[in-house]
Scaffold this motif. Structure first.
Motif, PDB file in Angstrom:
ATOM      1  N   GLN A  37       0.839  -1.205   0.000  1.00 45.46           N
ATOM      2  CA  GLN A  37       0.000   0.000   0.000  1.00 45.46           C
ATOM      3  C   GLN A  37       0.871   1.252   0.000  1.00 45.46           C
ATOM      4  OE1 GLN A  37      -2.617  -0.300   3.364  1.00 45.46           O
ATOM      5  NE2 GLN A  37      -3.627  -2.151   2.616  1.00 45.46           N
ATOM      6  N   LEU A  38       1.916   1.229   0.807  1.00 44.74           N
ATOM      7  CA  LEU A  38       2.824   2.375   0.882  1.00 44.74           C
ATOM      8  C   LEU A  38       3.490   2.621  -0.462  1.00 44.74           C
ATOM      9  CD1 LEU A  38       4.287   4.491   2.668  1.00 44.74           C
ATOM     10  CD2 LEU A  38       6.028   2.741   3.109  1.00 44.74           C
ATOM     11  N   LYS A  39       3.961   1.547  -1.081  1.00 42.62           N
ATOM     12  CA  LYS A  39       4.623   1.669  -2.376  1.00 42.62           C
ATOM     13  C   LYS A  39       3.673   2.236  -3.419  1.00 42.62           C
ATOM     14  CE  LYS A  39       7.115  -1.049  -5.850  1.00 42.62           C
ATOM     15  NZ  LYS A  39       7.621  -2.399  -6.211  1.00 42.62           N
ATOM     16  N   SER A  40       2.437   1.732  -3.420  1.00 43.43           N
ATOM     17  CA  SER A  40       1.454   2.195  -4.409  1.00 43.43           C
ATOM     18  C   SER A  40       1.133   3.672  -4.236  1.00 43.43           C
ATOM     19  CB  SER A  40       0.168   1.372  -4.291  1.00 43.43           C
ATOM     20  OG  SER A  40       0.413   0.009  -4.595  1.00 43.43           O
ATOM     21  N   ARG A  41       0.962   4.093  -2.998  1.00 44.53           N
ATOM     22  CA  ARG A  41       0.634   5.496  -2.735  1.00 44.53           C
ATOM     23  C   ARG A  41       1.815   6.400  -3.097  1.00 44.53           C
ATOM     24  NH1 ARG A  41      -2.048   8.243  -2.915  1.00 44.53           N
ATOM     25  NH2 ARG A  41      -2.388   9.426  -0.996  1.00 44.53           N
ATOM     26  N   TRP A  42       3.035   5.944  -2.811  1.00 46.40           N
ATOM     27  CA  TRP A  42       4.219   6.743  -3.131  1.00 46.40           C
ATOM     28  C   TRP A  42       4.366   6.901  -4.639  1.00 46.40           C
ATOM     29  CZ3 TRP A  42       7.470   9.958  -0.875  1.00 46.40           C
ATOM     30  CH2 TRP A  42       8.699  10.235  -1.479  1.00 46.40           C
ATOM     31  N   GLU A  43       4.180   5.786  -5.351  1.00 52.49           N
ATOM     32  CA  GLU A  43       4.317   5.830  -6.814  1.00 52.49           C
ATOM     33  C   GLU A  43       3.197   6.650  -7.445  1.00 52.49           C
ATOM     34  OE1 GLU A  43       4.441   1.693  -7.766  1.00 52.49           O
ATOM     35  OE2 GLU A  43       6.633   1.569  -7.478  1.00 52.49           O
ATOM     36  N   ALA A  44       2.073   6.809  -6.699  1.00 50.00           N
ATOM     37  CA  ALA A  44       0.963   7.625  -7.199  1.00 50.00           C
ATOM     38  C   ALA A  44       1.202   9.111  -6.953  1.00 50.00           C
ATOM     39  CB  ALA A  44      -0.345   7.189  -6.540  1.00 50.00           C
ATOM     40  N   GLY A  45       2.298   9.429  -6.249  1.00 52.83           N
ATOM     41  CA  GLY A  45       2.645  10.833  -6.060  1.00 52.83           C
ATOM     42  C   GLY A  45       2.399  11.405  -4.682  1.00 52.83           C
ATOM     43  N   ALA A  46       1.994  10.571  -3.719  1.00 48.86           N
ATOM     44  CA  ALA A  46       1.753  11.073  -2.360  1.00 48.86           C
ATOM     45  C   ALA A  46       3.069  11.486  -1.709  1.00 48.86           C
ATOM     46  CB  ALA A  46       1.057  10.003  -1.515  1.00 48.86           C
ATOM     47  N   SER A  47       3.038  12.570  -0.940  1.00 49.59           N
ATOM     48  CA  SER A  47       4.231  13.031  -0.241  1.00 49.59           C
ATOM     49  C   SER A  47       4.411  12.243   1.052  1.00 49.59           C
ATOM     50  CB  SER A  47       4.110  14.518   0.083  1.00 49.59           C
ATOM     51  OG  SER A  47       3.093  14.732   1.053  1.00 49.59           O
ATOM     52  N   SER A  48       5.603  12.339   1.628  1.00 50.32           N
ATOM     53  CA  SER A  48       5.857  11.629   2.881  1.00 50.32           C
ATOM     54  C   SER A  48       4.954  12.152   3.998  1.00 50.32           C
ATOM     55  CB  SER A  48       7.329  11.760   3.287  1.00 50.32           C
ATOM     56  OG  SER A  48       7.677  13.119   3.484  1.00 50.32           O
ATOM     57  N   GLU A  49       4.616  13.451   3.954  1.00 51.99           N
ATOM     58  CA  GLU A  49       3.721  14.018   4.961  1.00 51.99           C
ATOM     59  C   GLU A  49       2.319  13.439   4.822  1.00 51.99           C
ATOM     60  OE1 GLU A  49       2.496  18.282   4.825  1.00 51.99           O
ATOM     61  OE2 GLU A  49       3.372  18.323   6.844  1.00 51.99           O
ATOM     62  N   GLU A  50       1.826  13.329   3.594  1.00 45.80           N
ATOM     63  CA  GLU A  50       0.514  12.734   3.361  1.00 45.80           C
ATOM     64  C   GLU A  50       0.493  11.271   3.798  1.00 45.80           C
ATOM     65  OE1 GLU A  50      -0.958  15.330  -0.538  1.00 45.80           O
ATOM     66  OE2 GLU A  50       0.306  13.551  -0.800  1.00 45.80           O
ATOM     67  N   LEU A  51       1.566  10.565   3.494  1.00 48.25           N
ATOM     68  CA  LEU A  51       1.648   9.152   3.872  1.00 48.25           C
ATOM     69  C   LEU A  51       1.725   8.981   5.381  1.00 48.25           C
ATOM     70  CD1 LEU A  51       4.118   7.930   1.111  1.00 48.25           C
ATOM     71  CD2 LEU A  51       1.669   7.467   1.253  1.00 48.25           C
ATOM     72  N   ALA A  52       2.409   9.899   6.047  1.00 50.49           N
ATOM     73  CA  ALA A  52       2.489   9.828   7.511  1.00 50.49           C
ATOM     74  C   ALA A  52       1.102   9.942   8.126  1.00 50.49           C
ATOM     75  CB  ALA A  52       3.406  10.935   8.032  1.00 50.49           C
ATOM     76  N   LEU A  53       0.275  10.823   7.576  1.00 51.74           N
ATOM     77  CA  LEU A  53      -1.090  10.976   8.074  1.00 51.74           C
ATOM     78  C   LEU A  53      -1.935   9.742   7.772  1.00 51.74           C
ATOM     79  CD1 LEU A  53      -1.777  14.685   7.029  1.00 51.74           C
ATOM     80  CD2 LEU A  53      -1.509  13.834   9.352  1.00 51.74           C
ATOM     81  N   GLU A  54      -1.815   9.240   6.558  1.00 56.88           N
ATOM     82  CA  GLU A  54      -2.629   8.094   6.153  1.00 56.88           C
ATOM     83  C   GLU A  54      -2.271   6.824   6.919  1.00 56.88           C
ATOM     84  OE1 GLU A  54      -2.626   7.465   1.935  1.00 56.88           O
ATOM     85  OE2 GLU A  54      -2.845   9.611   1.500  1.00 56.88           O
ATOM     86  N   PHE A  55      -0.970   6.615   7.146  1.00 57.33           N
ATOM     87  CA  PHE A  55      -0.520   5.380   7.775  1.00 57.33           C
ATOM     88  C   PHE A  55      -0.328   5.510   9.285  1.00 57.33           C
ATOM     89  CE2 PHE A  55       0.339   4.608   3.366  1.00 57.33           C
ATOM     90  CZ  PHE A  55       0.206   3.243   3.191  1.00 57.33           C
ATOM     91  N   GLY A  56      -0.551   6.713   9.821  1.00 62.71           N
ATOM     92  CA  GLY A  56      -0.414   6.890  11.265  1.00 62.71           C
ATOM     93  C   GLY A  56       1.017   6.718  11.748  1.00 62.71           C
ATOM     94  N   ARG A  57       1.976   7.265  11.008  1.00 57.52           N
ATOM     95  CA  ARG A  57       3.402   7.142  11.339  1.00 57.52           C
ATOM     96  C   ARG A  57       4.043   8.526  11.343  1.00 57.52           C
ATOM     97  NH1 ARG A  57       4.650   1.293  11.636  1.00 57.52           N
ATOM     98  NH2 ARG A  57       2.880   0.328  10.566  1.00 57.52           N
ATOM     99  N   THR A  58       5.294   8.594  11.789  1.00 56.91           N
ATOM    100  CA  THR A  58       6.037   9.834  11.643  1.00 56.91           C
ATOM    101  C   THR A  58       6.602   9.911  10.223  1.00 56.91           C
ATOM    102  OG1 THR A  58       8.127   8.840  12.371  1.00 56.91           O
ATOM    103  CG2 THR A  58       6.723   9.811  14.079  1.00 56.91           C
ATOM    104  N   LYS A  59       6.948  11.116   9.790  1.00 57.92           N
ATOM    105  CA  LYS A  59       7.511  11.268   8.450  1.00 57.92           C
ATOM    106  C   LYS A  59       8.839  10.530   8.312  1.00 57.92           C
ATOM    107  CE  LYS A  59       7.178  15.797   8.329  1.00 57.92           C
ATOM    108  NZ  LYS A  59       7.293  17.179   7.796  1.00 57.92           N
ATOM    109  N   SER A  60       9.627  10.531   9.384  1.00 60.35           N
ATOM    110  CA  SER A  60      10.908   9.838   9.314  1.00 60.35           C
ATOM    111  C   SER A  60      10.709   8.335   9.155  1.00 60.35           C
ATOM    112  CB  SER A  60      11.743  10.132  10.564  1.00 60.35           C
ATOM    113  OG  SER A  60      11.044   9.799  11.740  1.00 60.35           O
ATOM    114  N   SER A  61       9.669   7.787   9.820  1.00 59.68           N
ATOM    115  CA  SER A  61       9.375   6.362   9.673  1.00 59.68           C
ATOM    116  C   SER A  61       8.983   6.036   8.239  1.00 59.68           C
ATOM    117  CB  SER A  61       8.242   5.969  10.630  1.00 59.68           C
ATOM    118  OG  SER A  61       7.822   4.642  10.404  1.00 59.68           O
ATOM    119  N   ILE A  62       8.165   6.892   7.628  1.00 58.09           N
ATOM    120  CA  ILE A  62       7.761   6.688   6.239  1.00 58.09           C
ATOM    121  C   ILE A  62       8.972   6.727   5.310  1.00 58.09           C
ATOM    122  CG2 ILE A  62       6.512   7.736   4.306  1.00 58.09           C
ATOM    123  CD1 ILE A  62       4.666   6.302   6.230  1.00 58.09           C
ATOM    124  N   THR A  63       9.822   7.715   5.515  1.00 61.53           N
ATOM    125  CA  THR A  63      10.988   7.880   4.643  1.00 61.53           C
ATOM    126  C   THR A  63      11.941   6.695   4.761  1.00 61.53           C
ATOM    127  OG1 THR A  63      10.837  10.277   4.837  1.00 61.53           O
ATOM    128  CG2 THR A  63      12.931   9.382   4.086  1.00 61.53           C
TER     129      THR A  63
END
Length: 212
Positions: free
Chosen positions: A166-192
């Motif tokens: 899911q993370l890979k798909s959202r990233w390849e779709a253009g989501a930023s690390s900040e958006e992914l942090a909100l969606e996945f309930g993580r910190t930005k550093s964890s996403i990165t």
């Protein structure tokens, strides 16, 4: 301790994760939310969606004295009042003449505020009967609980292959690390870091990401 800013209603300029207890809602850009700024840690905020904001706003009305210089006087007047002494006698009759934390009996037991939301109209469930040894640590614990930053809902939990996909798909779709942090309930550093582990190019340097 007495100078926490009063929560304010604001319009979101970007997405935020609601930090209400157990709430998974993402506050969208343009939505109204309640913003509670904290003095400690410096420049930190707690943000709540409209549903979670109601009890917070109600509590803020009771907490308004945190920004007032007269709180020490009001507190002193309260604990020396006849009503406060009557409440102490009532609690002793209900729970016994012993510390509710360590069980010490007798001595100079005091009533401890679990919170200050109802100061001036405290109910039995708002206070504890404590000995002098337990009272000071209980005061410190209450302050720490108020100032403790709220971590993302999935902080410290592991990643599964399904979440990785899911993370890979959202990233390849253009989501930023900040958006992914909100969606996945993580910190930005964890996403990165997770994106890097998955072999995906990270566009944001780690030095600019939060490390909480």
């Amino acid at each position: 301790m007495w100078s926490e800013p009063t929560p304010k209603w604001r319009t979101a300029r970007k997405q935020y994760q609601c930090q209400g207890n157990g709430c998974a809602k993402v506050i969208a850009s343009g939505e109204q939310y309640l913003d509670r700024a904290l003095n400690q840690p410096a420049q930190s905020h707690l943000r709540y969606c409209k549903e979670c904001a109601e009890p917070v706003a109600e509590g803020a009305a009771a907490y308004h004295f945190f920004s007032r210089s007269d709180f020490p006087d009001r507190y002193a007047q309260r604990i020396s009042s006849t009503e406060w002494k009557s409440l102490r006698r009532e609690i002793i009759e209900q729970r016994g003449n012993r510390c509710e934390l360590c069980g010490h009996e007798g001595g100079s037991l005091v009533l401890h505020h679990l919170h200050y939301k109802s100061m001036g109209n405290e109910q039995p469930e708002d206070v504890q009967l404590l000995c002098s040894t337990c009272h000071e640590p209980a005061d410190e614990k209450r302050v720490e609980a108020r100032l403790r930053p709220v971590l993302p809902r999935n902080y410290g939990t592991g990643w599964t292959s399904e979440l990785d996909q899911q993370l890979k798909s959202r990233w390849e779709a253009g989501a930023s690390s900040e958006e992914l942090a909100l969606e996945f309930g993580r910190t930005k550093s964890s996403i990165t870091l997770r994106l890097a582990k998955l072999g995906l190019q990270v566009h944001e340097p780690l030095s600019k990401l939060d490390e909480t």
